[in-house]
Design a protein around this motif. Structure first.
Motif, PDB file in Angstrom:
ATOM      1  N   VAL A 264      21.896  23.683   6.633  1.00 27.45           N
ATOM      2  CA  VAL A 264      23.116  24.505   6.694  1.00 27.45           C
ATOM      3  C   VAL A 264      23.674  24.460   8.115  1.00 27.45           C
ATOM      4  O   VAL A 264      24.880  24.265   8.313  1.00 27.45           O
ATOM      5  N   ARG A 265      22.802  24.628   9.079  1.00 29.46           N
ATOM      6  CA  ARG A 265      23.237  24.576  10.490  1.00 29.46           C
ATOM      7  C   ARG A 265      23.842  23.205  10.806  1.00 29.46           C
ATOM      8  O   ARG A 265      24.870  23.100  11.471  1.00 29.46           O
ATOM      9  N   GLY A 266      23.220  22.143  10.295  1.00 28.87           N
ATOM     10  CA  GLY A 266      23.764  20.797  10.486  1.00 28.87           C
ATOM     11  C   GLY A 266      25.131  20.634   9.849  1.00 28.87           C
ATOM     12  O   GLY A 266      26.022  19.991  10.412  1.00 28.87           O
ATOM     13  N   ALA A 267      25.310  21.225   8.667  1.00 32.22           N
ATOM     14  CA  ALA A 267      26.616  21.171   7.997  1.00 32.22           C
ATOM     15  C   ALA A 267      27.670  21.897   8.818  1.00 32.22           C
ATOM     16  O   ALA A 267      28.815  21.428   8.929  1.00 32.22           O
ATOM     17  N   GLN A 268      27.295  23.018   9.410  1.00 27.69           N
ATOM     18  CA  GLN A 268      28.231  23.745  10.268  1.00 27.69           C
ATOM     19  C   GLN A 268      28.633  22.897  11.470  1.00 27.69           C
ATOM     20  O   GLN A 268      29.796  22.876  11.864  1.00 27.69           O
ATOM     21  N   GLU A 269      27.684  22.201  12.033  1.00 27.90           N
ATOM     22  CA  GLU A 269      27.993  21.314  13.160  1.00 27.90           C
ATOM     23  C   GLU A 269      28.925  20.187  12.713  1.00 27.90           C
ATOM     24  O   GLU A 269      29.834  19.804  13.456  1.00 27.90           O
TER      25      GLU A 269
ATOM     26  N   ILE B 128      27.651  18.464   1.894  1.00 26.43           N
ATOM     27  CA  ILE B 128      26.282  18.878   2.241  1.00 26.43           C
ATOM     28  C   ILE B 128      25.988  20.256   1.660  1.00 26.43           C
ATOM     29  O   ILE B 128      24.958  20.471   1.005  1.00 26.43           O
ATOM     30  N   LEU B 129      26.891  21.205   1.896  1.00 26.71           N
ATOM     31  CA  LEU B 129      26.651  22.577   1.441  1.00 26.71           C
ATOM     32  C   LEU B 129      26.660  22.691  -0.075  1.00 26.71           C
ATOM     33  O   LEU B 129      25.860  23.447  -0.643  1.00 26.71           O
ATOM     34  N   GLU B 130      27.524  21.955  -0.744  1.00 27.60           N
ATOM     35  CA  GLU B 130      27.544  21.994  -2.212  1.00 27.60           C
ATOM     36  C   GLU B 130      26.246  21.417  -2.785  1.00 27.60           C
ATOM     37  O   GLU B 130      25.724  21.923  -3.784  1.00 27.60           O
ATOM     38  N   ARG B 131      25.711  20.383  -2.153  1.00 22.43           N
ATOM     39  CA  ARG B 131      24.424  19.825  -2.583  1.00 22.43           C
ATOM     40  C   ARG B 131      23.320  20.855  -2.391  1.00 22.43           C
ATOM     41  O   ARG B 131      22.484  21.070  -3.280  1.00 22.43           O
ATOM     42  N   LEU B 132      23.329  21.532  -1.251  1.00 21.69           N
ATOM     43  CA  LEU B 132      22.319  22.560  -1.002  1.00 21.69           C
ATOM     44  C   LEU B 132      22.449  23.712  -1.993  1.00 21.69           C
ATOM     45  O   LEU B 132      21.444  24.226  -2.495  1.00 21.69           O
ATOM     46  N   TRP B 133      23.689  24.118  -2.287  1.00 20.55           N
ATOM     47  CA  TRP B 133      23.928  25.196  -3.241  1.00 20.55           C
ATOM     48  C   TRP B 133      23.293  24.859  -4.591  1.00 20.55           C
ATOM     49  O   TRP B 133      22.640  25.705  -5.209  1.00 20.55           O
ATOM     50  N   ALA B 134      23.479  23.634  -5.028  1.00 21.61           N
ATOM     51  CA  ALA B 134      22.969  23.211  -6.337  1.00 21.61           C
ATOM     52  C   ALA B 134      21.448  23.102  -6.359  1.00 21.61           C
ATOM     53  O   ALA B 134      20.845  23.112  -7.437  1.00 21.61           O
ATOM     54  N   SER B 135      20.825  23.036  -5.178  1.00 22.83           N
ATOM     55  CA  SER B 135      19.382  22.787  -5.129  1.00 22.83           C
ATOM     56  C   SER B 135      18.543  24.026  -4.859  1.00 22.83           C
ATOM     57  O   SER B 135      17.321  23.931  -4.824  1.00 22.83           O
ATOM     58  N   THR B 136      19.155  25.192  -4.659  1.00 21.93           N
ATOM     59  CA  THR B 136      18.366  26.368  -4.295  1.00 21.93           C
ATOM     60  C   THR B 136      18.794  27.603  -5.076  1.00 21.93           C
ATOM     61  O   THR B 136      19.973  27.766  -5.394  1.00 21.93           O
ATOM     62  N   GLY B 137      17.832  28.445  -5.346  1.00 22.58           N
ATOM     63  CA  GLY B 137      18.095  29.737  -5.963  1.00 22.58           C
ATOM     64  C   GLY B 137      17.741  30.868  -5.018  1.00 22.58           C
ATOM     65  O   GLY B 137      17.868  32.044  -5.356  1.00 22.58           O
ATOM     66  N   ASP B 138      17.300  30.531  -3.809  1.00 25.23           N
ATOM     67  CA  ASP B 138      16.895  31.513  -2.805  1.00 25.23           C
ATOM     68  C   ASP B 138      18.104  32.325  -2.347  1.00 25.23           C
ATOM     69  O   ASP B 138      19.144  31.762  -1.974  1.00 25.23           O
ATOM     70  N   ALA B 139      17.978  33.645  -2.353  1.00 19.59           N
ATOM     71  CA  ALA B 139      19.109  34.524  -2.028  1.00 19.59           C
ATOM     72  C   ALA B 139      19.621  34.319  -0.601  1.00 19.59           C
ATOM     73  O   ALA B 139      20.837  34.327  -0.378  1.00 19.59           O
ATOM     74  N   LEU B 140      18.728  34.142   0.363  1.00 20.51           N
ATOM     75  CA  LEU B 140      19.177  33.904   1.736  1.00 20.51           C
ATOM     76  C   LEU B 140      19.977  32.611   1.808  1.00 20.51           C
ATOM     77  O   LEU B 140      21.058  32.576   2.405  1.00 20.51           O
ATOM     78  N   HIS B 141      19.460  31.586   1.190  1.00 19.59           N
ATOM     79  CA  HIS B 141      20.176  30.310   1.189  1.00 19.59           C
ATOM     80  C   HIS B 141      21.529  30.445   0.508  1.00 19.59           C
ATOM     81  O   HIS B 141      22.553  29.994   1.032  1.00 19.59           O
ATOM     82  N   ARG B 142      21.557  31.061  -0.667  1.00 25.15           N
ATOM     83  CA  ARG B 142      22.794  31.136  -1.433  1.00 25.15           C
ATOM     84  C   ARG B 142      23.844  31.999  -0.733  1.00 25.15           C
ATOM     85  O   ARG B 142      25.018  31.635  -0.698  1.00 25.15           O
ATOM     86  N   CYS B 143      23.432  33.129  -0.162  1.00 27.49           N
ATOM     87  CA  CYS B 143      24.393  33.953   0.615  1.00 27.49           C
ATOM     88  C   CYS B 143      24.991  33.140   1.749  1.00 27.49           C
ATOM     89  O   CYS B 143      26.208  33.138   1.961  1.00 27.49           O
ATOM     90  N   THR B 144      24.132  32.467   2.478  1.00 28.73           N
ATOM     91  CA  THR B 144      24.560  31.722   3.655  1.00 28.73           C
ATOM     92  C   THR B 144      25.428  30.522   3.281  1.00 28.73           C
ATOM     93  O   THR B 144      26.493  30.305   3.873  1.00 28.73           O
TER      94      THR B 144
END
Length: 157
Positions: free
Chosen positions: A9-14, A27-43
Protein backbone atom coordinates in the motif's frame (compact mmCIF):
# COMPACT_ATOMS: atom_id res chain seq x y z
CA UNK A 1 5.82 -7.30 12.65
CA UNK A 2 6.20 -6.92 8.91
CA UNK A 3 2.95 -6.48 7.00
CA UNK A 4 3.64 -7.02 3.31
CA UNK A 5 0.21 -5.75 2.27
CA UNK A 6 0.74 -2.45 4.10
CA UNK A 7 4.22 -2.26 2.55
CA UNK A 8 2.60 -2.65 -0.89
CA UNK A 9 0.00 0.00 0.00
CA UNK A 10 2.82 2.38 0.91
CA UNK A 11 4.52 1.53 -2.41
CA UNK A 12 1.29 2.26 -4.28
CA UNK A 13 1.08 5.64 -2.56
CA UNK A 14 4.62 6.40 -3.67
CA UNK A 15 3.63 5.38 -7.22
CA UNK A 16 0.69 7.81 -7.08
CA UNK A 17 2.83 10.65 -5.71
CA UNK A 18 5.30 10.03 -8.56
CA UNK A 19 2.44 10.73 -10.97
CA UNK A 20 1.26 7.23 -11.91
CA UNK A 21 -2.27 7.30 -10.50
CA UNK A 22 -3.45 4.53 -12.84
CA UNK A 23 -0.57 2.28 -11.79
CA UNK A 24 -1.30 2.94 -8.13
CA UNK A 25 -4.98 2.07 -8.69
CA UNK A 26 -4.01 -1.24 -10.30
CA UNK A 27 -1.82 -2.16 -7.31
CA UNK A 28 -4.45 -1.17 -4.75
CA UNK A 29 -7.31 -2.88 -6.59
CA UNK A 30 -5.25 -6.10 -6.70
CA UNK A 31 -4.59 -5.81 -2.97
CA UNK A 32 -8.28 -5.11 -2.29
CA UNK A 33 -9.26 -8.31 -4.10
CA UNK A 34 -6.69 -10.35 -2.17
CA UNK A 35 -7.46 -9.44 1.45
CA UNK A 36 -10.33 -9.54 3.89
CA UNK A 37 -8.33 -7.96 6.73
CA UNK A 38 -10.14 -4.89 8.11
CA UNK A 39 -6.98 -2.79 8.48
CA UNK A 40 -5.98 -3.56 4.93
CA UNK A 41 -9.44 -2.93 3.52
CA UNK A 42 -9.94 0.38 5.38
CA UNK A 43 -6.55 1.59 4.24
CA UNK A 44 -6.76 0.37 0.65
CA UNK A 45 -10.25 1.76 0.04
CA UNK A 46 -9.29 5.04 1.73
CA UNK A 47 -6.38 5.49 -0.66
CA UNK A 48 -8.26 4.20 -3.70
CA UNK A 49 -10.91 6.87 -3.14
CA UNK A 50 -8.26 9.57 -3.54
CA UNK A 51 -7.18 8.10 -6.89
CA UNK A 52 -10.57 8.17 -8.60
CA UNK A 53 -11.42 10.41 -11.53
CA UNK A 54 -15.10 10.89 -10.64
CA UNK A 55 -16.91 11.96 -7.50
CA UNK A 56 -19.17 8.91 -7.83
CA UNK A 57 -16.23 6.50 -7.87
CA UNK A 58 -14.59 8.34 -5.00
CA UNK A 59 -17.84 8.07 -3.01
CA UNK A 60 -17.94 4.33 -3.72
CA UNK A 61 -14.45 3.74 -2.33
CA UNK A 62 -14.90 6.09 0.65
CA UNK A 63 -18.08 4.17 1.52
CA UNK A 64 -16.18 0.88 1.29
CA UNK A 65 -13.46 2.25 3.57
CA UNK A 66 -16.00 3.11 6.25
CA UNK A 67 -17.87 -0.18 5.79
CA UNK A 68 -14.61 -2.07 6.53
CA UNK A 69 -14.11 -0.18 9.80
CA UNK A 70 -16.37 -2.26 12.10
CA UNK A 71 -14.02 -5.22 11.69
CA UNK A 72 -10.99 -3.19 12.81
CA UNK A 73 -9.93 -3.67 16.42
CA UNK A 74 -7.37 -1.78 18.47
CA UNK A 75 -5.43 -5.02 18.72
CA UNK A 76 -5.24 -5.30 14.92
CA UNK A 77 -4.33 -1.64 14.46
CA UNK A 78 -1.61 -1.90 17.11
CA UNK A 79 -0.22 -5.05 15.55
CA UNK A 80 0.84 -2.81 12.68
CA UNK A 81 1.75 0.31 14.67
CA UNK A 82 1.82 0.27 18.48
CA UNK A 83 0.57 3.87 18.66
CA UNK A 84 -2.58 3.30 16.59
CA UNK A 85 -6.11 2.83 17.85
CA UNK A 86 -9.02 1.83 15.67
CA UNK A 87 -11.31 4.72 16.64
CA UNK A 88 -8.70 7.21 15.40
CA UNK A 89 -9.56 6.13 11.84
CA UNK A 90 -13.11 7.49 12.13
CA UNK A 91 -12.47 11.24 11.84
CA UNK A 92 -10.65 10.80 8.53
CA UNK A 93 -13.09 8.21 7.15
CA UNK A 94 -16.10 10.42 7.96
CA UNK A 95 -14.28 13.57 6.83
CA UNK A 96 -13.69 12.09 3.40
CA UNK A 97 -17.33 11.01 3.13
CA UNK A 98 -18.50 14.47 4.25
CA UNK A 99 -16.34 16.11 1.61
CA UNK A 100 -17.28 13.78 -1.24
CA UNK A 101 -21.00 14.03 -0.40
CA UNK A 102 -20.62 17.83 -0.34
CA UNK A 103 -18.98 17.79 -3.77
CA UNK A 104 -21.65 15.39 -5.08
CA UNK A 105 -24.38 17.82 -4.02
CA UNK A 106 -25.64 15.76 -1.06
CA UNK A 107 -25.54 18.35 1.75
CA UNK A 108 -27.61 16.34 4.25
CA UNK A 109 -25.33 13.30 3.98
CA UNK A 110 -22.30 15.60 4.13
CA UNK A 111 -23.57 17.16 7.38
CA UNK A 112 -24.17 13.71 8.90
CA UNK A 113 -20.63 12.58 8.16
CA UNK A 114 -19.18 15.90 9.27
CA UNK A 115 -20.98 15.52 12.62
CA UNK A 116 -19.69 11.94 12.96
CA UNK A 117 -16.13 13.09 12.21
CA UNK A 118 -16.36 15.91 14.73
CA UNK A 119 -17.78 13.53 17.36
CA UNK A 120 -14.68 11.33 17.02
CA UNK A 121 -12.07 14.10 16.76
CA UNK A 122 -11.11 13.75 20.44
CA UNK A 123 -9.08 10.62 19.64
CA UNK A 124 -6.87 12.36 17.10
CA UNK A 125 -3.27 12.90 18.13
CA UNK A 126 -1.98 16.43 18.65
CA UNK A 127 0.57 16.00 15.87
CA UNK A 128 0.74 17.11 12.23
CA UNK A 129 -1.80 14.45 11.22
CA UNK A 130 -4.33 15.55 13.85
CA UNK A 131 -3.81 19.18 12.87
CA UNK A 132 -4.35 18.34 9.20
CA UNK A 133 -7.61 16.48 9.89
CA UNK A 134 -8.93 19.24 12.16
CA UNK A 135 -8.10 21.90 9.54
CA UNK A 136 -9.78 19.85 6.81
CA UNK A 137 -12.91 19.51 8.98
CA UNK A 138 -13.02 23.29 9.28
CA UNK A 139 -12.61 23.66 5.50
CA UNK A 140 -15.40 21.17 4.76
CA UNK A 141 -17.68 22.82 7.34
CA UNK A 142 -17.07 26.25 5.76
CA UNK A 143 -17.57 24.96 2.20
CA UNK A 144 -20.77 23.22 3.24
CA UNK A 145 -22.04 26.40 4.92
CA UNK A 146 -21.56 28.36 1.70
CA UNK A 147 -23.08 25.65 -0.51
CA UNK A 148 -19.80 25.10 -2.38
CA UNK A 149 -19.32 21.86 -4.30
CA UNK A 150 -15.84 22.83 -5.49
CA UNK A 151 -12.87 20.64 -4.56
CA UNK A 152 -10.88 21.81 -1.57
CA UNK A 153 -7.18 22.54 -1.81
CA UNK A 154 -5.34 20.71 -0.44
CA UNK A 155 -7.53 17.61 -0.55
CA UNK A 156 -9.09 16.39 2.69
CA UNK A 157 -7.49 13.69 4.91
Amino acid sequence: MTDTVMDEVRGAQETAVAGDRAGARVILERLWASTGDALHRCTIAHYLADLQDSVEDELHWDTLALSAFPGLTDERARSYDASWQARAFLPSLHLNLADVHRRAGHPDEARQHLAAAEAAVDVLPTDDYGTMIRAALTSVREALATGSTAPLTPPSG
